[in-house]
Write a protein that holds these residues in place. Structure first.
Motif, PDB file in Angstrom:
ATOM      1  N   THR A  95       0.823  -1.205   0.000  1.00  0.00           N
ATOM      2  CA  THR A  95       0.000   0.000   0.000  1.00  0.00           C
ATOM      3  C   THR A  95       0.860   1.258   0.000  1.00  0.00           C
ATOM      4  N   ILE A  98       2.413   1.729  -3.446  1.00  0.00           N
ATOM      5  CA  ILE A  98       1.436   2.228  -4.419  1.00  0.00           C
ATOM      6  C   ILE A  98       1.157   3.705  -4.182  1.00  0.00           C
ATOM      7  N   LEU A  99       0.971   4.097  -2.930  1.00  0.00           N
ATOM      8  CA  LEU A  99       0.689   5.506  -2.624  1.00  0.00           C
ATOM      9  C   LEU A  99       1.859   6.404  -3.005  1.00  0.00           C
ATOM     10  N   ARG A 100       3.083   5.955  -2.767  1.00  0.00           N
ATOM     11  CA  ARG A 100       4.246   6.760  -3.137  1.00  0.00           C
ATOM     12  C   ARG A 100       4.387   6.859  -4.647  1.00  0.00           C
ATOM     13  N   ASN A 101       4.093   5.780  -5.358  1.00  0.00           N
ATOM     14  CA  ASN A 101       4.171   5.814  -6.822  1.00  0.00           C
ATOM     15  C   ASN A 101       3.114   6.735  -7.427  1.00  0.00           C
ATOM     16  N   LYS A 102       1.979   6.894  -6.756  1.00  0.00           N
ATOM     17  CA  LYS A 102       0.935   7.776  -7.242  1.00  0.00           C
ATOM     18  C   LYS A 102       1.146   9.232  -6.830  1.00  0.00           C
ATOM     19  N   GLY A 103       2.236   9.501  -6.130  1.00  0.00           N
ATOM     20  CA  GLY A 103       2.576  10.880  -5.825  1.00  0.00           C
ATOM     21  C   GLY A 103       2.295  11.342  -4.410  1.00  0.00           C
ATOM     22  N   TYR A 104       1.747  10.488  -3.558  1.00  0.00           N
ATOM     23  CA  TYR A 104       1.487  10.894  -2.183  1.00  0.00           C
ATOM     24  C   TYR A 104       2.777  10.812  -1.384  1.00  0.00           C
TER      25      TYR A 104
END
Length: 107
Positions: A95, A98-104
């Motif tokens: 999780t 995924i969040l880091r890859n989406k820019g968060y």
């Protein structure tokens, strides 16, 4: 103590959520995506074994023999519950990735 069919799924869910939450927070604060997946086996061994942690360094052979005996005596329900905790730690790492890859950016 016998575990009923209702207690097992609730225990598995609790372990999953507990270690997902702890893993998510540790991953967010320490910025290491797999920290809880690395720490979890140590935590699980401390839950399973009745030997103090320092004994693994002082009486290594006896401690590991005791650990092997404890692991061989685990019931299927215990293995399922501990496995769901490991799954929670792994899902927390996924999780965060995924969040880091989406820019968060957490902290």
């Amino acid at each position: 103590m016998q575990m009923t069919i209702f207690v097992l799924p609730i225990s598995m869910l609790l372990f999953f959520v507990l270690f997902f939450g702890i893993g998510f927070i540790l991953n967010m604060l320490l910025r290491m995506s797999w920290i809880m997946a690395i720490i979890y086996p140590i935590v699980a061994l401390l839950i399973i074994d009745k030997v103090r942690f320092i004994e693994y360094f002082q009486n290594t052979k006896e401690s590991f023999i005791s650990l092997r005996n404890e692991l061989s005596q685990l019931a299927a329900a215990d293995v399922l519950i501990l496995s769901s905790g490991m799954a929670g730690a792994i899902v927390a790492g996924i999780t965060i990735k995924i969040l880091r890859n989406k820019g968060y950016q957490m902290f």
